[in-house]
Design a protein around this motif. Structure first.
Motif, mmCIF file in Angstrom:
data_model
loop_
_atom_site.group_PDB
_atom_site.id
_atom_site.type_symbol
_atom_site.label_atom_id
_atom_site.label_comp_id
_atom_site.label_asym_id
_atom_site.label_seq_id
_atom_site.Cartn_x
_atom_site.Cartn_y
_atom_site.Cartn_z
ATOM 1 N N GLY A 228 0.841 -1.193 0.000
ATOM 2 C CA GLY A 228 0.000 0.000 0.000
ATOM 3 C C GLY A 228 0.875 1.241 0.000
ATOM 4 N N SER A 229 0.281 2.353 -0.320
ATOM 5 C CA SER A 229 1.028 3.596 -0.497
ATOM 6 C C SER A 229 1.897 3.967 0.712
ATOM 7 N N ALA A 230 1.323 3.963 1.892
ATOM 8 C CA ALA A 230 2.063 4.404 3.081
ATOM 9 C C ALA A 230 3.209 3.449 3.397
ATOM 10 N N GLU A 231 2.903 2.142 3.298
ATOM 11 C CA GLU A 231 3.921 1.141 3.611
ATOM 12 C C GLU A 231 5.035 1.168 2.559
ATOM 13 N N GLN A 232 4.630 1.402 1.311
ATOM 14 C CA GLN A 232 5.611 1.461 0.227
ATOM 15 C C GLN A 232 6.596 2.620 0.458
ATOM 16 N N ASP A 233 6.059 3.751 0.860
ATOM 17 C CA ASP A 233 6.917 4.902 1.147
ATOM 18 C C ASP A 233 7.937 4.565 2.243
ATOM 19 N N LYS A 234 7.453 3.886 3.263
ATOM 20 C CA LYS A 234 8.317 3.528 4.389
ATOM 21 C C LYS A 234 9.423 2.570 3.928
ATOM 22 N N VAL A 235 9.020 1.563 3.167
ATOM 23 C CA VAL A 235 9.999 0.570 2.708
ATOM 24 C C VAL A 235 10.999 1.191 1.738
ATOM 25 N N MET A 236 10.524 2.097 0.858
ATOM 26 C CA MET A 236 11.435 2.738 -0.086
ATOM 27 C C MET A 236 12.497 3.556 0.646
ATOM 28 N N LYS A 237 12.105 4.210 1.709
ATOM 29 C CA LYS A 237 13.087 4.992 2.466
ATOM 30 C C LYS A 237 14.159 4.070 3.056
ATOM 31 N N GLU A 238 13.713 2.903 3.535
ATOM 32 C CA GLU A 238 14.667 1.922 4.074
ATOM 33 C C GLU A 238 15.554 1.374 2.965
ATOM 34 N N LEU A 239 14.929 1.096 1.817
ATOM 35 C CA LEU A 239 15.669 0.533 0.686
ATOM 36 C C LEU A 239 16.766 1.488 0.216
ATOM 37 N N LEU A 240 16.417 2.775 0.151
ATOM 38 C CA LEU A 240 17.381 3.769 -0.338
ATOM 39 C C LEU A 240 18.590 3.905 0.575
ATOM 40 N N LEU A 241 18.418 3.553 1.834
ATOM 41 C CA LEU A 241 19.555 3.612 2.760
ATOM 42 C C LEU A 241 20.596 2.554 2.397
ATOM 43 N N VAL A 242 20.125 1.390 1.953
ATOM 44 C CA VAL A 242 21.078 0.324 1.614
ATOM 45 C C VAL A 242 21.429 0.319 0.129
ATOM 46 N N ASN A 243 20.532 0.837 -0.710
ATOM 47 C CA ASN A 243 20.786 0.863 -2.146
ATOM 48 C C ASN A 243 20.255 2.176 -2.727
ATOM 49 N N PRO A 244 21.130 3.191 -2.810
ATOM 50 C CA PRO A 244 20.686 4.512 -3.275
ATOM 51 C C PRO A 244 20.092 4.495 -4.682
ATOM 52 N N GLN A 245 20.390 3.459 -5.484
ATOM 53 C CA GLN A 245 19.795 3.366 -6.816
ATOM 54 C C GLN A 245 18.313 2.978 -6.747
ATOM 55 N N GLY A 246 17.945 2.355 -5.648
ATOM 56 C CA GLY A 246 16.544 1.982 -5.446
ATOM 57 C C GLY A 246 16.008 1.034 -6.496
ATOM 58 N N CYS A 247 16.866 0.154 -7.009
ATOM 59 C CA CYS A 247 16.414 -0.763 -8.072
ATOM 60 C C CYS A 247 15.941 -2.092 -7.491
ATOM 61 N N PHE A 248 15.318 -2.872 -8.372
ATOM 62 C CA PHE A 248 14.775 -4.171 -7.955
ATOM 63 C C PHE A 248 15.299 -5.277 -8.863
#
Lengths: 140, 58
Positions: B14-34
């Motif tokens: 969901g939108s809110a959870e996705q935002d939260k996870v993306m922020k965490e993801l960017l900390l470990v992978n600034p490219q934010g890729c999948f």
């Protein structure tokens, strides 16, 4: 006339034809290619356009348009690195094994990484809209 | 290989959870890729890189 058309096959045929026309090749790793194509089809069904499976789509066409396969960054990435970001497409030299390819950096500007400004989450709350102009020439 | 793992389909959140996870993801992978894979909480690998994954697990 009642003609059944497989949308996924149409998409894959379109991408292959487009790559050939522009002088690019699908990666030789068919398992890898099939996985990407499968996920492009998932996105086509989900969003109404085949956005890149390696990036996060917003479901808003206007924000994701640069990510629709082949993405707006693919041609420059191939010129520079020999493959696109997702590695679905590679250059002729890479396809023929004359050039090694390895994972490449994201070329999408950082402020557009997710098509939205994350400090403005309201942009994500728009409804998913099906249909798009990019594939309007396809018989779907 | 019998290795334990956990995963999140970020695009299905969901939108809110996705935002939260993306922020965490960017900390470990600034490219934010999948996909982005974090191995033993130390090594991050972005994209499909089977050899790099094997090396990181060795």
């Amino acid at each position: 006339m009642n003609t059944r058309i497989n949308v996924n096959e149409e998409l894959i045929a379109y991408l292959k034809k487009n790559a050939r026309a522009k002088g690019y090749y699908f990666n030789k790793n068919s398992v890898f290619v099939n996985e990407l194509l499968k996920n492009l089809c998932v996105n086509l069904k989900r969003y109404g356009y085949a956005s890149c499976p390696r990036r996060l789509s917003t479901s808003v066409y206007g924000l994701d348009s640069y990510l629709i396969c082949p993405c707006r960054y693919m041609e420059n990435d191939i010129k520079k690195y020999g493959s696109g970001f997702c590695a679905l497409y590679v250059s002729k030299d890479a396809y023929e094994g004359k050039k090694e390819t390895s994972p490449i950096p994201e070329s999408r500007p950082k402020d557009k990484l997710f098509g939205i400004d994350y400090s403005n989450p309201s942009a994500k709350k728009l409804p998913i809209k099906n249909g798009n102009a990019r594939y309007a020439d396809m018989s779907v | 290989m019998g290795i334990k793992y956990d995963y999140v389909d970020v695009d299905l959140l969901g939108s809110a959870e996705q935002d939260k996870v993306m922020k965490e993801l960017l900390l470990v992978n600034p490219q934010g890729c999948f996909p982005t894979m974090v191995i033993n909480k130390t090594k991050t690998i972005g994209g499909f890189q089977p050899e790099a994954i094997k090396d990181a697990l060795a």
